[in-house]
Design a protein around this motif. Structure first.
Motif, PDB file in Angstrom:
ATOM      1  N   VAL A 171       0.796  -1.139  -0.190  1.00  9.33           N
ATOM      2  CA  VAL A 171       0.018  -0.003   0.123  1.00  9.33           C
ATOM      3  C   VAL A 171       0.823   1.175  -0.152  1.00  9.33           C
ATOM      4  O   VAL A 171       0.552   2.118  -0.860  1.00  9.33           O
ATOM      5  N   GLY A 172       1.768   1.174   0.929  1.00  8.17           N
ATOM      6  CA  GLY A 172       2.925   2.725   0.990  1.00  8.17           C
ATOM      7  C   GLY A 172       3.614   2.683  -0.436  1.00  8.17           C
ATOM      8  O   GLY A 172       3.847   4.036  -0.503  1.00  8.17           O
ATOM      9  N   ALA A 173       3.839   1.841  -1.369  1.00  6.98           N
ATOM     10  CA  ALA A 173       4.524   1.911  -2.502  1.00  6.98           C
ATOM     11  C   ALA A 173       3.657   2.885  -3.437  1.00  6.98           C
ATOM     12  O   ALA A 173       3.941   3.636  -4.188  1.00  6.98           O
ATOM     13  N   GLU A 174       2.182   2.928  -3.247  1.00  2.00           N
ATOM     14  CA  GLU A 174       1.304   3.654  -3.893  1.00  2.00           C
ATOM     15  C   GLU A 174       1.389   5.388  -3.439  1.00  2.00           C
ATOM     16  O   GLU A 174       0.592   5.930  -4.349  1.00  2.00           O
ATOM     17  N   TYR A 175       1.934   5.441  -2.428  1.00  2.00           N
ATOM     18  CA  TYR A 175       1.963   6.818  -2.062  1.00  2.00           C
ATOM     19  C   TYR A 175       3.288   7.321  -2.015  1.00  2.00           C
ATOM     20  O   TYR A 175       4.373   6.651  -1.891  1.00  2.00           O
ATOM     21  N   ASP A 176       3.312   8.905  -2.223  1.00  2.00           N
ATOM     22  CA  ASP A 176       4.473   9.546  -2.217  1.00  2.00           C
ATOM     23  C   ASP A 176       4.901   9.994  -0.827  1.00  2.00           C
ATOM     24  O   ASP A 176       4.745  11.231  -0.267  1.00  2.00           O
ATOM     25  N   VAL A 177       4.939   8.992  -0.021  1.00  4.18           N
ATOM     26  CA  VAL A 177       5.191   9.284   1.661  1.00  4.18           C
ATOM     27  C   VAL A 177       6.452   8.349   2.011  1.00  4.18           C
ATOM     28  O   VAL A 177       6.547   7.327   1.920  1.00  4.18           O
ATOM     29  N   ASP A 178       7.222   9.135   2.614  1.00 10.41           N
ATOM     30  CA  ASP A 178       8.409   8.459   3.260  1.00 10.41           C
ATOM     31  C   ASP A 178       7.817   7.466   4.268  1.00 10.41           C
ATOM     32  O   ASP A 178       7.104   7.951   5.089  1.00 10.41           O
ATOM     33  N   ALA A 179       8.405   6.298   4.291  1.00  9.88           N
ATOM     34  CA  ALA A 179       8.140   5.385   5.291  1.00  9.88           C
ATOM     35  C   ALA A 179       9.192   4.453   5.562  1.00  9.88           C
ATOM     36  O   ALA A 179      10.166   4.330   5.067  1.00  9.88           O
ATOM     37  N   ASP A 180       9.122   3.953   6.968  1.00  6.30           N
ATOM     38  CA  ASP A 180       9.953   2.892   7.280  1.00  6.30           C
ATOM     39  C   ASP A 180       9.193   1.910   8.144  1.00  6.30           C
ATOM     40  O   ASP A 180       8.212   1.908   8.360  1.00  6.30           O
ATOM     41  N   GLU A 181      10.106   0.901   8.639  1.00  3.44           N
ATOM     42  CA  GLU A 181       9.517  -0.103   9.588  1.00  3.44           C
ATOM     43  C   GLU A 181      10.116  -0.251  10.837  1.00  3.44           C
ATOM     44  O   GLU A 181      11.345  -0.023  10.784  1.00  3.44           O
ATOM     45  N   ALA A 182       9.548  -0.716  11.686  1.00  3.84           N
ATOM     46  CA  ALA A 182      10.181  -0.928  12.979  1.00  3.84           C
ATOM     47  C   ALA A 182       9.668  -2.067  13.974  1.00  3.84           C
ATOM     48  O   ALA A 182       8.412  -1.978  13.821  1.00  3.84           O
ATOM     49  N   LEU A 183      10.523  -3.048  14.330  1.00  2.00           N
ATOM     50  CA  LEU A 183      10.025  -4.009  15.218  1.00  2.00           C
ATOM     51  C   LEU A 183       9.701  -3.257  16.286  1.00  2.00           C
ATOM     52  O   LEU A 183      10.045  -2.268  17.223  1.00  2.00           O
ATOM     53  N   MET A 184       8.376  -3.900  16.944  1.00  2.00           N
ATOM     54  CA  MET A 184       7.680  -2.930  17.807  1.00  2.00           C
ATOM     55  C   MET A 184       8.168  -3.123  19.360  1.00  2.00           C
ATOM     56  O   MET A 184       8.056  -2.023  19.902  1.00  2.00           O
ATOM     57  N   ASP A 185       9.251  -3.856  19.485  1.00  2.00           N
ATOM     58  CA  ASP A 185       9.918  -3.770  20.746  1.00  2.00           C
ATOM     59  C   ASP A 185      10.980  -2.833  20.646  1.00  2.00           C
ATOM     60  O   ASP A 185      11.133  -1.850  21.745  1.00  2.00           O
ATOM     61  N   ALA A 186      11.567  -2.764  19.551  1.00  2.00           N
ATOM     62  CA  ALA A 186      12.677  -1.712  19.717  1.00  2.00           C
ATOM     63  C   ALA A 186      12.131  -0.237  19.373  1.00  2.00           C
ATOM     64  O   ALA A 186      12.665   0.706  20.028  1.00  2.00           O
ATOM     65  N   LEU A 187      10.906  -0.217  18.819  1.00  2.00           N
ATOM     66  CA  LEU A 187      10.210   1.117  18.692  1.00  2.00           C
ATOM     67  C   LEU A 187       9.934   1.626  20.078  1.00  2.00           C
ATOM     68  O   LEU A 187       9.874   2.784  20.185  1.00  2.00           O
ATOM     69  N   ALA A 188       9.375   0.634  21.042  1.00  2.00           N
ATOM     70  CA  ALA A 188       9.214   1.133  22.306  1.00  2.00           C
ATOM     71  C   ALA A 188      10.245   1.908  22.964  1.00  2.00           C
ATOM     72  O   ALA A 188      10.128   2.774  23.646  1.00  2.00           O
ATOM     73  N   MET A 189      11.385   1.192  22.828  1.00  2.00           N
ATOM     74  CA  MET A 189      12.744   1.874  23.507  1.00  2.00           C
ATOM     75  C   MET A 189      12.782   3.185  22.668  1.00  2.00           C
ATOM     76  O   MET A 189      12.922   4.136  23.600  1.00  2.00           O
ATOM     77  N   HIS A 190      12.898   3.205  21.257  1.00  2.00           N
ATOM     78  CA  HIS A 190      13.165   4.557  20.767  1.00  2.00           C
ATOM     79  C   HIS A 190      11.974   5.631  20.722  1.00  2.00           C
ATOM     80  O   HIS A 190      12.449   6.677  20.855  1.00  2.00           O
ATOM     81  N   LEU A 191      10.869   5.184  21.209  1.00  2.00           N
ATOM     82  CA  LEU A 191       9.738   5.971  21.540  1.00  2.00           C
ATOM     83  C   LEU A 191      10.063   6.793  22.603  1.00  2.00           C
ATOM     84  O   LEU A 191       9.820   8.185  23.020  1.00  2.00           O
TER      85      LEU A 191
END
Ligand code: ATP
Ligand code: MG
Length: 330
Positions: free
Chosen positions: A189-209
């Motif tokens: 879906v993201g490939a259809e949009y002109d929007v920057d995107a990345d992915e994050a593992l939810m556990d690592a994301l919790a720490m980075h947040l």
């Protein structure tokens, strides 16, 4: 309902506890900016259950199912019996939770300004739990391509409209099949949009947040991850009295503060009305009244910055003092 086709029908459900105090304040704000809204007030929660035996009367459910939008406060012990069927009544597939640190509110992480777009229909919440043998239990987790596509599309549209970027939260390294499908679908879906995107593992994301919340914008999450991560982020800005949310469907939507009934302060007239007013701002934007929504958000933000402040923010103002200040700014 769009801004163009006549009066909007808005159902207002104060519920229990401080819901009864803050929802009327938000209704005043809506009345101040929405000249031709029709309001209907309805009951739900502990009090109506005590009277009628039903936490969510049929009449309330039907009103929400047919309104353009619903503004809900909170329900006490009956919360699950009220909010889950109400979210279903509006066919919501997305739970949207903006988490923003407002100047003047002592946030733990003042740079926080992000939005969780949480899948709201499946995952473990649609799963079946069983005890397959004494002392042995299992849970089935449901992830479909259609629900994943719908939530990803909502997240990318939301980011595209606001010029922001998307982070897709997942745990596809462990849940290869279910979150694998979620992630693959969101990528497609993201490939259809002109929007920057990345992915994050939810556990690592919790720490980075916790460490660097300012790096995130729109976070698209599976159901349980969104539940946990959005509460974590709420802690970064401090103060349940400030956080709005929306349960969005294609045709209608339900708006509610993240907080509950706050029994410790209910009845004292000192609850912070900001969360439900910011929910009302989201309601206005959902209905296409973008300018009115922005006016409400600005008035609430300016009041948070300058005061008066309710006790949760260290002040001694009442709900009505804050409401008057917001109305004056409008
Ligand atoms: P419930 O079971 O209904 O969620 P709760 O005891 O968990 O009730 P919450 O409403 O979730 O209470 O609130 C948690 C804490 O945050 C309470 O101490 C409450 O006073 C405070 N709080 C929540 N919302 C507000 C608000 N709008 N204004 C001021 N304080 C609030
Ligand atoms: Mg609570």
């Amino acid at each position: 309902g769009t801004a163009a086709d006549g009066p909007e029908r808005i159902v207002v459900i104060p519920g229990d506890g401080i819901g009864k105090e803050v929802v009327p304040a938000a209704r005043e704000v809506l009345e101040a900016v929405g000249p031709d809204f029709e309001f209907e007030e309805a009951d739900a929660g502990d009090a109506v259950k005590a009277e009628t035996g039903e936490a969510l009367p049929e009449e309330t459910r039907d009103l929400a199912a047919n309104a353009d939008a619903t503004l809900f406060g909170a329900a006490g012990e009956t919360a699950a019996d009220v909010i889950i069927p109400l979210r279903r009544a509006v066919d919501s597939f997305a739970n949207v939770r903006p988490v923003r640190a407002y100047p003047g509110t002592d946030a733990l992480q003042p740079g926080t300004d992000l939005v969780f777009v949480r899948e709201n229909t499946e995952g473990v919440y649609a799963g079946h739990e069983s005890e397959i043998a004494p002392g042995v239990t299992t849970l089935t987790r449901v992830v479909t391509e259609s629900a994943s596509e719908e939530i990803a599309r909502y997240g990318f549209e939301y980011a595209a409209e606001r010029g922001s970027r998307v982070t897709i939260a997942h745990k596809a390294n462990v849940m290869r099949t279910t979150d694998g499908l979620f992630l693959d679908t969101a990528r497609r879906v993201g490939a259809e949009y002109d929007v920057d995107a990345d992915e994050a593992l939810m556990d690592a994301l919790a720490m980075h947040l916790v460490q660097r919340p300012e790096e995130y914008d729109v976070v698209v999450c599976p159901n349980l991850a969104g539940d946990v991560l959005s509460d974590l982020a709420a802690g970064l800005v401090g103060g349940l009295g400030l956080l709005p949310s929306a349960n969005v469907g294609d045709e209608r939507a339900l708006f509610e503060p993240v907080h509950g009934t706050a029994p410790d302060i209910a009845g004292q007239g000192v609850a912070n009305p900001s969360a439900v007013m910011l929910s009302a701002a989201m309601l206005l934007e959902y209905l296409g009244y973008d300018d009115a929504g922005e006016r409400v958000r600005s008035a609430v933000t300016a009041t948070l910055e300058s005061g008066p402040h309710t006790p949760d923010l260290g002040g001694d103002a009442t709900t009505s003092d804050v409401t008057e200040a917001v109305l004056a700014k409008l």
